[in-house]
Scaffold this motif. Structure first.
Motif, PDB file in Angstrom:
ATOM      1  N   ARG A  10      11.358   8.922   4.303  1.00  0.00           N
ATOM      2  CA  ARG A  10      10.473   7.855   4.791  1.00  0.00           C
ATOM      3  C   ARG A  10       9.487   8.371   5.837  1.00  0.00           C
ATOM      4  O   ARG A  10       8.352   7.916   5.904  1.00  0.00           O
ATOM      5  N   ARG A  11       9.929   9.303   6.664  1.00  0.00           N
ATOM      6  CA  ARG A  11       9.021   9.830   7.676  1.00  0.00           C
ATOM      7  C   ARG A  11       7.868  10.589   7.018  1.00  0.00           C
ATOM      8  O   ARG A  11       6.711  10.408   7.388  1.00  0.00           O
ATOM      9  N   ARG A  12       8.184  11.411   6.039  1.00  0.00           N
ATOM     10  CA  ARG A  12       7.140  12.153   5.330  1.00  0.00           C
ATOM     11  C   ARG A  12       6.229  11.197   4.559  1.00  0.00           C
ATOM     12  O   ARG A  12       5.008  11.358   4.539  1.00  0.00           O
ATOM     13  N   GLU A  13       6.831  10.180   3.927  1.00  0.00           N
ATOM     14  CA  GLU A  13       6.055   9.193   3.178  1.00  0.00           C
ATOM     15  C   GLU A  13       5.106   8.439   4.106  1.00  0.00           C
ATOM     16  O   GLU A  13       3.907   8.288   3.807  1.00  0.00           O
ATOM     17  N   THR A  14       5.617   7.985   5.242  1.00  0.00           N
ATOM     18  CA  THR A  14       4.792   7.240   6.191  1.00  0.00           C
ATOM     19  C   THR A  14       3.641   8.088   6.707  1.00  0.00           C
ATOM     20  O   THR A  14       2.494   7.619   6.812  1.00  0.00           O
ATOM     21  N   SER A  15       3.920   9.344   7.011  1.00  0.00           N
ATOM     22  CA  SER A  15       2.885  10.241   7.511  1.00  0.00           C
ATOM     23  C   SER A  15       1.789  10.460   6.475  1.00  0.00           C
ATOM     24  O   SER A  15       0.591  10.404   6.787  1.00  0.00           O
ATOM     25  N   ALA A  16       2.183  10.679   5.212  1.00  0.00           N
ATOM     26  CA  ALA A  16       1.201  10.937   4.157  1.00  0.00           C
ATOM     27  C   ALA A  16       0.342   9.709   3.882  1.00  0.00           C
ATOM     28  O   ALA A  16      -0.888   9.800   3.760  1.00  0.00           O
ATOM     29  N   VAL A  17       0.985   8.531   3.809  1.00  0.00           N
ATOM     30  CA  VAL A  17       0.241   7.304   3.534  1.00  0.00           C
ATOM     31  C   VAL A  17      -0.711   6.987   4.688  1.00  0.00           C
ATOM     32  O   VAL A  17      -1.865   6.606   4.478  1.00  0.00           O
ATOM     33  N   ALA A  18      -0.240   7.160   5.913  1.00  0.00           N
ATOM     34  CA  ALA A  18      -1.089   6.898   7.078  1.00  0.00           C
ATOM     35  C   ALA A  18      -2.302   7.823   7.083  1.00  0.00           C
ATOM     36  O   ALA A  18      -3.422   7.401   7.417  1.00  0.00           O
ATOM     37  N   GLY A  31       8.155  12.945  -5.904  1.00  0.00           N
ATOM     38  CA  GLY A  31       8.831  14.236  -6.007  1.00  0.00           C
ATOM     39  C   GLY A  31       8.647  15.083  -4.767  1.00  0.00           C
ATOM     40  O   GLY A  31       9.606  15.686  -4.261  1.00  0.00           O
ATOM     41  N   ARG A  32       7.445  15.125  -4.233  1.00  0.00           N
ATOM     42  CA  ARG A  32       7.202  15.965  -3.060  1.00  0.00           C
ATOM     43  C   ARG A  32       7.441  15.215  -1.756  1.00  0.00           C
ATOM     44  O   ARG A  32       7.420  15.818  -0.686  1.00  0.00           O
ATOM     45  N   LEU A  33       7.652  13.902  -1.829  1.00  0.00           N
ATOM     46  CA  LEU A  33       7.934  13.116  -0.626  1.00  0.00           C
ATOM     47  C   LEU A  33       9.425  12.823  -0.478  1.00  0.00           C
ATOM     48  O   LEU A  33       9.823  12.018   0.359  1.00  0.00           O
ATOM     49  N   ILE A  48       0.842  -1.195   0.000  1.00  0.00           N
ATOM     50  CA  ILE A  48       0.000   0.000   0.000  1.00  0.00           C
ATOM     51  C   ILE A  48       0.877   1.245   0.000  1.00  0.00           C
ATOM     52  O   ILE A  48       0.650   2.193  -0.763  1.00  0.00           O
ATOM     53  N   ARG A  49       1.896   1.250   0.850  1.00  0.00           N
ATOM     54  CA  ARG A  49       2.811   2.387   0.941  1.00  0.00           C
ATOM     55  C   ARG A  49       3.432   2.698  -0.427  1.00  0.00           C
ATOM     56  O   ARG A  49       3.433   3.845  -0.882  1.00  0.00           O
ATOM     57  N   PHE A  50       3.974   1.669  -1.068  1.00  0.00           N
ATOM     58  CA  PHE A  50       4.636   1.845  -2.357  1.00  0.00           C
ATOM     59  C   PHE A  50       3.664   2.414  -3.390  1.00  0.00           C
ATOM     60  O   PHE A  50       3.994   3.369  -4.108  1.00  0.00           O
ATOM     61  N   ASN A  51       2.471   1.830  -3.478  1.00  0.00           N
ATOM     62  CA  ASN A  51       1.510   2.251  -4.488  1.00  0.00           C
ATOM     63  C   ASN A  51       1.005   3.667  -4.251  1.00  0.00           C
ATOM     64  O   ASN A  51       0.920   4.469  -5.185  1.00  0.00           O
ATOM     65  N   MET A  52       0.653   3.992  -3.007  1.00  0.00           N
ATOM     66  CA  MET A  52       0.130   5.327  -2.722  1.00  0.00           C
ATOM     67  C   MET A  52       1.168   6.411  -3.019  1.00  0.00           C
ATOM     68  O   MET A  52       0.850   7.467  -3.561  1.00  0.00           O
ATOM     69  N   ALA A  53       2.414   6.149  -2.643  1.00  0.00           N
ATOM     70  CA  ALA A  53       3.449   7.174  -2.747  1.00  0.00           C
ATOM     71  C   ALA A  53       4.047   7.285  -4.139  1.00  0.00           C
ATOM     72  O   ALA A  53       4.732   8.269  -4.435  1.00  0.00           O
ATOM     73  N   LEU A  60      -2.577  12.022  -3.725  1.00  0.00           N
ATOM     74  CA  LEU A  60      -1.308  12.360  -3.089  1.00  0.00           C
ATOM     75  C   LEU A  60      -0.443  13.268  -3.963  1.00  0.00           C
ATOM     76  O   LEU A  60       0.484  13.909  -3.473  1.00  0.00           O
ATOM     77  N   THR A  61      -0.736  13.329  -5.252  1.00  0.00           N
ATOM     78  CA  THR A  61       0.005  14.230  -6.146  1.00  0.00           C
ATOM     79  C   THR A  61      -0.455  15.671  -6.008  1.00  0.00           C
ATOM     80  O   THR A  61       0.101  16.550  -6.657  1.00  0.00           O
ATOM     81  N   GLN A  62      -1.485  15.915  -5.173  1.00  0.00           N
ATOM     82  CA  GLN A  62      -2.043  17.247  -4.943  1.00  0.00           C
ATOM     83  C   GLN A  62      -2.435  17.931  -6.255  1.00  0.00           C
ATOM     84  O   GLN A  62      -1.937  18.997  -6.602  1.00  0.00           O
ATOM     85  N   PRO A  63      -3.357  17.325  -6.984  1.00  0.00           N
ATOM     86  CA  PRO A  63      -3.718  17.846  -8.310  1.00  0.00           C
ATOM     87  C   PRO A  63      -4.680  19.033  -8.237  1.00  0.00           C
ATOM     88  O   PRO A  63      -5.281  19.310  -7.204  1.00  0.00           O
ATOM     89  N   LYS A  64      -4.836  19.699  -9.387  1.00  0.00           N
ATOM     90  CA  LYS A  64      -5.860  20.725  -9.571  1.00  0.00           C
ATOM     91  C   LYS A  64      -7.112  20.124 -10.205  1.00  0.00           C
ATOM     92  O   LYS A  64      -8.217  20.607  -9.995  1.00  0.00           O
ATOM     93  N   ILE A  65      -6.908  19.093 -10.995  1.00  0.00           N
ATOM     94  CA  ILE A  65      -7.992  18.445 -11.746  1.00  0.00           C
ATOM     95  C   ILE A  65      -7.921  16.950 -11.449  1.00  0.00           C
ATOM     96  O   ILE A  65      -6.849  16.335 -11.541  1.00  0.00           O
TER      97      ILE A  65
END
Length: 495
Positions: free
Chosen positions: A370-378, A360-362, A350-355, A413-418
């Protein structure tokens, strides 16, 4: 009532430390359609995989078929005994022909032992005709077919087994309304022949239109079984989720902002001269029959399909779309209709797929933080209520609905506009559907532009601010929210 054709008693199943099924009883009669319903992760697919020999149950449970105790250790044993399953996730080989997929491992043979191609194609043609798929050539490569046609091939394969029990796991997810009606006719004819049908679906209207009986699983336990006629839709939802759900299609009223997306004279594979605008804080729904061009248009806007002519502008700036990477850079996210083939890398976590799309931003320079990635996925796992032991769990061990949640989170997670949502609730239960709808409303309120491609008419009517209709790759109709009706949309969809 006569003895059940298939019955299960005290079935349990544990994967590691996770208990998926606990002391489940289940039975289906010959000549009846039994609905098996529950939220994603309730254990429906696991229970049926135990029946068909894909999984072994824990000790202590019993399976009886035609009155005799049985235990299948392979799917082939179940098929040979007379039990067939149509899986939620397509289980086909795109490199082979339609006929080869239908009879894979059971090819008719000549007296010399070679494959009897003419007989195999003739039998395949007969099965396809029963499903009113006469236009599909038995010799054509399956990989060139759309998802809906592939689903009908999967159904034809189950019919070819002449099984006594047929399990259908979300069989209409990829089908049009017309194809769904055809399938219902086939199911009713099978019922009249004395076949037992187990029907798994999140579309409650199908349960009430088709099924005789219903069994409800919640958190791996059987919480209700009985006849469908004795329940209302509200009763069934309450059994499934353990609470009342009102307003199944919540709609947030947001004043639309500036034009965020403008598509001008787009021509691509399956798309013919389509132009439209979509604003920030707006949900634009796209309706159409199978093959109308909704997915093709979505992929062209995202950069997955090459535009032959025409332009795509984001916030008034033309975007060169040569690949999905260009789409992501421009602030466009796409949630594919086929999460298994295109949306997720199944063996990975799940972590790999979500991130994956947001590395780029993680990352800090070339190294993933890894800390930022774990926080975002959680955060997204919690927001989407993904049912899994942990974020390092492989996605192919999740239920279909939970995989869909991971696919959605991966795009956001890519923080899109569209955000382009192509059949976002396919295979998702009624409770999780509403969670996704609430999320769509939040995206609107945050000023995102949402394109909703859906074959679920109540979903389109309930969520959309405007609905555009496609037919044969062309834009044939446009309806504001207050004007849109199912009849009006269908009239333009067949234009």
């Amino acid at each position: 009532m006569t003895a059940p054709l298939l019955s299960l008693h005290g079935i349990g199943k544990t994967f590691g430390s996770v208990t998926v099924l606990r002391d489940v009883d289940f039975a289906v009669q010959a000549g009846r359609v039994m609905a098996l319903v529950g939220e994603n992760g309730a254990g429906k697919s696991t229970l049926m995989k135990i029946v068909t020999g894909i999984h072994d149950p824990d000790k202590g449970g019993e399976i009886r078929f035609k009155g005799q105790p049985v235990r299948f250790h392979t799917p082939r044993q179940a098929m040979d005994a007379g039990i067939a399953i149509i899986h939620q996730e397509l289980n086909l080989l795109p490199g082979l022909s339609v006929a080869e997929n239908i009879f894979l491992g059971r090819e008719p043979r000549t007296r010399f032992g070679s494959i009897d191609w003419s007989t195999m194609k003739a039998r395949a043609a007969g099965l396809l005709a029963r499903l009113k798929q006469d236009h599909v050539s038995p010799g054509a490569p399956l990989g060139r077919m759309g998802v809906g046609t592939q689903q009908m091939v999967e159904i034809a394969r189950a019919l070819s087994l002449d099984a006594e029990v047929i399990i259908m796991d979300e069989p209409t997810d990829a089908l049009t309304d017309v194809e769904t009606r055809i399938l219902f006719e086939v199911i009713r004819s099978l019922k009249a022949e004395g076949k037992a049908i187990v029907y798994i679906s999140h579309r409650l209207s199908e349960i009430f239109a088709l099924c005789d009986d219903v069994t409800v699983l919640r958190d791996g336990q059987m919480v209700h079984t009985g006849t469908v006629a004795d329940l209302t839709e509200a009763d069934l939802i309450r059994h499934m989720v353990g609470r009342e759900i009102t307003d199944q299609y919540p709609h947030a009223k947001c004043p639309p902002g500036k034009v965020r997306l403008e598509v001008k004279n787009a021509v691509a594979d399956g798309v013919e001269d389509v132009s439209f605008t979509a604003r920030a804080g707006e949900v634009v729904g796209f309706a159409g029959l199978m093959g109308a061009g909704r997915t093709e248009l979505a992929r062209a806007i995202y950069g997955a399909n090459r535009l032959q002519t025409g332009t795509v502008e984001v916030d008034g700036v033309p975007v060169p779309l040569k690949s999905p990477r260009d789409g992501v850079r421009a602030g466009i996210a796409y949630v594919t209709e086929d999460r298994k083939a295109d949306g997720l890398i199944q063996p990975h976590s799940i972590r790999f797929n979500m991130a994956l799309g947001a590395l780029g931003r993680l990352s800090r320079g070339p190294v993933v933080d890894r800390r930022r990635e774990t926080s975002a996925v959680a955060e997204y796992m919690k927001a989407f209520a993904v049912k899994a032991p942990d974020m390092d769990c492989p996605v192919n061990t999740l239920s279909g609905g939970n995989q869909q949640k991971v696919s959605l989170a991966k795009s956001l997670l890519t923080q899109p506009k569209i955000v382009i949502l192509d059949e976002p609730t396919r295979g998702v239960d009624v409770g999780a559907r509403r969670e996704i709808y609430v999320l769509i409303n939040k995206l609107k309120e945050q000023g995102l532009c949402v394109l909703l491609m859906s074959s679920d008419m109540p979903e389109l009517l309930g969520l959309s601010d405007r609905i555009l209709v496609l037919s044969h790759g062309r834009l044939t109709g446009s309806f504001d929210r207050g004007q849109a009706t199912q009849e009006g949309i269908m009239e333009r969809a067949v234009a």
